[in-house]
Every structure is written in C-alpha cells, then in structure tokens.
Design an enzyme around this catalytic site. Structure first.
Site, PDB file in Angstrom:
ATOM      1  N   LYS A  36     -16.666   6.018  -4.729  1.00  0.00           N
ATOM      2  CA  LYS A  36     -17.562   5.540  -3.924  1.00  0.00           C
ATOM      3  C   LYS A  36     -17.176   5.204  -2.402  1.00  0.00           C
ATOM      4  O   LYS A  36     -17.865   5.061  -1.640  1.00  0.00           O
ATOM      5  CB  LYS A  36     -18.201   4.106  -4.284  1.00  0.00           C
ATOM      6  CG  LYS A  36     -17.184   3.106  -4.531  1.00  0.00           C
ATOM      7  CD  LYS A  36     -17.608   1.723  -4.881  1.00  0.00           C
ATOM      8  CE  LYS A  36     -16.565   0.473  -4.905  1.00  0.00           C
ATOM      9  NZ  LYS A  36     -17.136  -0.736  -5.568  1.00  0.00           N
ATOM     10  N   GLY A  40      -7.897   7.693  -3.182  1.00  0.00           N
ATOM     11  CA  GLY A  40      -6.721   7.042  -2.691  1.00  0.00           C
ATOM     12  C   GLY A  40      -7.031   5.684  -3.045  1.00  0.00           C
ATOM     13  O   GLY A  40      -5.967   4.838  -3.391  1.00  0.00           O
ATOM     14  N   CYS A  43      -5.034   1.022  -3.160  1.00  0.00           N
ATOM     15  CA  CYS A  43      -3.518   1.196  -3.175  1.00  0.00           C
ATOM     16  C   CYS A  43      -3.559   1.955  -1.630  1.00  0.00           C
ATOM     17  O   CYS A  43      -2.604   1.353  -0.728  1.00  0.00           O
ATOM     18  CB  CYS A  43      -2.918   2.069  -4.087  1.00  0.00           C
ATOM     19  SG  CYS A  43      -1.168   2.401  -3.989  1.00  0.00           S
ATOM     20  N   GLY A 175      -1.752 -19.136  -3.486  1.00  0.00           N
ATOM     21  CA  GLY A 175      -1.294 -18.241  -4.583  1.00  0.00           C
ATOM     22  C   GLY A 175      -0.025 -17.597  -4.098  1.00  0.00           C
ATOM     23  O   GLY A 175       0.248 -17.220  -2.894  1.00  0.00           O
ATOM     24  N   GLY A 262      -4.984 -13.303  -7.498  1.00  0.00           N
ATOM     25  CA  GLY A 262      -5.002 -12.307  -8.256  1.00  0.00           C
ATOM     26  C   GLY A 262      -6.286 -11.114  -8.039  1.00  0.00           C
ATOM     27  O   GLY A 262      -7.023 -11.351  -7.346  1.00  0.00           O
ATOM     28  N   ARG A 263      -6.188 -10.227  -9.151  1.00  0.00           N
ATOM     29  CA  ARG A 263      -7.150  -9.143  -8.889  1.00  0.00           C
ATOM     30  C   ARG A 263      -8.131  -9.277 -10.354  1.00  0.00           C
ATOM     31  O   ARG A 263      -7.442  -9.203 -11.407  1.00  0.00           O
ATOM     32  CB  ARG A 263      -6.784  -7.960  -8.193  1.00  0.00           C
ATOM     33  CG  ARG A 263      -6.157  -7.927  -7.014  1.00  0.00           C
ATOM     34  CD  ARG A 263      -5.749  -6.692  -6.429  1.00  0.00           C
ATOM     35  NE  ARG A 263      -6.744  -5.706  -6.279  1.00  0.00           N
ATOM     36  CZ  ARG A 263      -7.380  -5.704  -5.211  1.00  0.00           C
ATOM     37  NH1 ARG A 263      -7.410  -6.437  -4.299  1.00  0.00           N
ATOM     38  NH2 ARG A 263      -8.366  -4.780  -5.234  1.00  0.00           N
ATOM     39  N   HIS A 435      30.432   3.767  -3.393  1.00  0.00           N
ATOM     40  CA  HIS A 435      30.678   2.591  -2.485  1.00  0.00           C
ATOM     41  C   HIS A 435      30.840   2.929  -1.070  1.00  0.00           C
ATOM     42  O   HIS A 435      31.129   4.195  -0.783  1.00  0.00           O
ATOM     43  CB  HIS A 435      32.351   2.278  -3.021  1.00  0.00           C
ATOM     44  CG  HIS A 435      32.879   1.196  -1.973  1.00  0.00           C
ATOM     45  ND1 HIS A 435      32.285  -0.185  -2.248  1.00  0.00           N
ATOM     46  CD2 HIS A 435      33.768   1.364  -0.883  1.00  0.00           C
ATOM     47  CE1 HIS A 435      33.253  -0.939  -1.276  1.00  0.00           C
ATOM     48  NE2 HIS A 435      33.742   0.039  -0.371  1.00  0.00           N
TER      49      HIS A 435
END
Length: 457
Positions: A36, A40, A43, A175, A262-263, A435
């Site tokens: 819609k 992508g 995100c 949150g 949150g979602r 290293h």
C-alpha cells in the site's frame, strides 16, 4: 473486475514480504507483491535504516565533541536538522531505488494499493483480484499507544519523531525498550535533555540484567535521566509543552513526548479473520513452518508472534518461499536470532539470559562469565566501556551471549554461531581472534569459561 493469476501472492512489501518475493522468483515462481505504500516497508522507510542514519549522525556529533581527547582540534558548532534530514533521506532513497530495481529485474509484479484477503484466498486490491496457489501474509506492524494517550501535536510516535524539523531542548520518552533508548541516545547526542519513563524495573527489560544495569550506568554518565518501575498515568499538552504524570503522582514536563511502548500487528480490517485465518490478540497463529490455519496461506514477520525484527521477517520470508517450492529450510528459533539495540553504548544479544537459563536448567547447572571491555585494547582506543557476558551449561554448550559497548553489534554473529551450533567454550577457545579487535573480548570470555583465562586474575 479483473482477475490476475500468479503462483504466489504476497500481501505486504516489507522485509518479510519482499524477501519472500525475491526468493520465490529465484525459484521460478511467478509473484505478485502487493504494497500500500513503498516496497521496503517500515524498516527501510520509517524504521531500521532512517533511525540508524540518525544514530550515525549522533555518533559523529559525539566524536567531534570529544575530538580534543585524541589530539584533534575541532568544535561542534551545532546540529543542522535540515542537513541531518537530507542525509537520512538520501540513504533511504538510494536503498529504495536499489530495491525497486532488484524487484523489477526479478520479474516480480508490484501492485500499489491496499490488499484485502478474501474467503477464497484471493486478494482484492480495488477492483482487481489477485489469485495465487499460495498466499503469504506480511503486513507488518504499527506503533502502539496506551489507553487514553492520544497521538498528535507534541505527543509523537517514532515515525513522527523522524520528521521533526527541530532539535528538542527537553524530551520525554515513554518506554525504555529498543526504540525508546535509541531515540533517547540520538537526542542526547544532539544536545537535548532526555528523560526515559519505563514501567518495568530496568531499561531494555528483555535483555540480561547485566546489560540493563550496564546501560543504565552508561546513560547516567551521558546525562540521560530515567524513571523506572512506576507506570504511566496520563499526559496533557499545550502549545509549548507536554506534562506526564505517573501513578505515584510524579510529574515530568518537556517539549515533546515520544511514545515508544512497542509495536502491534497490522492485521485489522484486512479480511484475515473472515477468511478463516486464526488470530491471537491480533497476531496470526502459525505452526513451526509458518503455515496459518488456512491451507495455502502463510504468514511472516511482525504479524507472527515473537521477536519483531526485520532480519527475522527476512529469514522467514525466504523460508516460506523455499517451502512452497518444495525445499526444506531449517527452522530458526527466536533464541538463535541476534538482537541489537543501536544506542550508545550498543546492546547486542543472542540465546537466553542467565535468569532464563537458571529457570530452565537449575542454578547448579549454569555458569556465566563477564569480561569488562576496560581490558580490551580496541575498546579503549575507540573510547567505549561495556562488557561481554557468556552463559553456558556447566560442561555443556553456550546458551547465551550478551554484549554491551559501542560497535558490539558487529560481534553478535559469532555469538549466534556459538549458540546455534551448541558449541562448548572449549571448542571456541583455540580459535584465534585478531588483535587488536573488540572480538578479543568475546574470545576472552570463551577462554575463561574453558578454564584458561588469559588477561584476568
């Protein structure tokens, strides 16, 4: 009404949906990808990519601010919101153009519009109907709010926060999970006074408590304030500010309030239930192969209960496409999926926490080791504190890897391999970490759990 027939119809073009479409096309399937907005999904356009671009801009600001510590003469004259926005939008536009080209090159038919699942498993988009032998539901998620908390004006979701054309002087974040701490980190680096309000006892409460406490200490040092363990009660706004009241009566006032609680799954009013797809609190119920209750209908991504991560949806989309094509991809459990929170310092983990390990196996069967990044040369060079924590069964495999520190997200794949392959620390200890790298800190933890610590007494 026009009917279009394909092997697979994918409803939703986010990470899970477009991954399924690309893999199915690779396997010779004809695919319709219905989206819609823009392929992508959240995100690329409103989530992972633009927020990480903001976080990089914030990192640059911190580097300039602290340049004198490494002998570089530089000064931070200010933050240009328009310039940051142009940088962020440029990254998104480039990635979007590349994805569009890839989808087109694979011969996938992209359909612009809102799709609705019908009882016969077809999908309607306006006056057109798309029929597939298989249908993949990948409609993603939306930003939740709390009862009585109306979004608008100075009360923002993460999508609104991305479009702000000012740097707030004071901001509240409701949150303390991934989204909340990432935006708090950005705004603090840009010079704002930030307070996080989290109802649970710790920030990033789904992580091992060692990481939560370490992040809280790091945020205190950065001047990020937080209130923990008291629930939100109400918020009121006027033309210039927002005031939040907690259940204990304490009040906080700032220029803006970011709601990051949150979602939720984007499954309402799409015909799922009417078509017979079983839902649980809005999430699509699936089996371990991601099949829904309706034969030939699959679900992936944020609408499936579990971790709401782009790479989880991406992996699920690939797996479903392969199963439809008759292949047998491995099932990846949520405990084997790496998680990264890109605040400063970063939080990264895979596997289970020490608390969960003890609950599952008993305290006598579990051991862990924490290595402080103060002993790691590369971490000292880049100026980060933090820790590496590895949890294992005594005389058994690695159960969890938990990291805190700038850039540690780049290390978590090694942790994923250790957990997924049920490796013992003794298996990993002989392997060489270059290293100087931060990966040596992970190597030190494996060495210690194998009974031969090197740089600790």
């Amino acid at each position: 009404m026009t009917t279009h027939t394909f092997d697979i119809v994918v409803l939703g073009g986010g990470s899970g949906g477009y991954a399924a479409a690309l893999r199915a096309s690779e396997l010779g399937k004809s695919v319709a990808l219905i989206e819609k907005d823009k392929v992508g999904g959240t995100c690329l356009h409103r989530g992972c990519i633009p927020t990480k671009a903001l976080l990089h801009a914030a990192e640059v600001a911190e580097h300039v601010r602290g340049a004198s510590h490494v002998g570089i003469t530089a000064s931070l004259d200010g933050i240009d919101p328009a310039g940051v926005r142009a940088y962020r939008e440029g990254i998104v536009a480039k990635k979007y153009k590349g994805l569009e080209g890839l989808v087109k090159a694979r011969g996938i038919t992209t359909v612009a519009g809102t799709g609705r699942l019908n009882a016969d498993r077809s999908v309607s988009v306006g006056d057109d109907v798309y029929v597939g032998a298989d249908v993949i539901l990948a409609t993603g998620s939306y930003s939740r709010t709390l009862p009585g908390l109306e979004i608008g004006g100075r009360i923002l979701t993460s999508e609104h926060a991305l479009t702000l054309d000012v740097i707030p002087e004071r901001v509240l974040v409701l949150g303390g999970g991934v989204i909340g701490v990432e935006f708090a980190s950005v705004w603090r680096s840009f010079g704002a006074e930030v307070t996080i309000i989290e109802a649970l006892p710790h920030l990033v409460p789904n992580e091992d408590v060692a990481l939560s406490k370490g992040l809280e200490r790091a945020f205190r040092r950065r001047g990020i304030q937080y209130s923990l363990g008291v629930r939100f009660q109400s918020a009121v706004q006027d033309d210039s500010s927002v005031t939040v009241t907690l259940e204990d009566g304490k009040k906080f006032t700032a220029d803006y309030l970011l709601v990051a609680v949150g979602r939720g799954p984007a499954t309402a009013s799409l015909g799922f239930e009417e078509a017979g797809v079983a839902l649980d609190r809005g999430f699509v119920t699936v089996d371990d192969r991601l099949r829904t209750s309706v034969p030939g209908v699959w679900a992936v991504g944020d609408i499936v209960p579990g971790l709401q991560l782009a790479h989880r949806g991406f992996q699920q989309g690939i797996a479903v496409a392969e199963r439809i094509a008759g292949l047998t991809p491995a099932t990846i459990t949520d405990t084997q999926i790496p998680k990264v929170t890109y605040c400063s310092p970063e939080v990264a983990s895979v596997g289970i926490t020490e608390e969960a390990a003890v609950a599952a196996h008993g305290a006598d069967a579990v051991t862990s080791y924490e290595y402080n990044l103060a002993g790691n040369g590369k971490s000292e060079i880049i100026g980060t504190g933090g820790l590496v924590k590895v949890v294992r069964l005594k005389d058994g495999p690695v159960l969890g890897v938990h990291l805190l520190g700038d850039r540690v997200g780049e290390l978590i794949t090694e942790g994923q391999l250790a957990v997924a392959w049920e490796a013992h620390p003794e298996d990993i200890a002989p392997l060489i970490h270059a290293h100087p790298t931060q990966s040596e800190a992970l190597g030190e933890a494996f060495l210690a759990l194998a009974g031969k610590p090197l740089h600790v007494l």
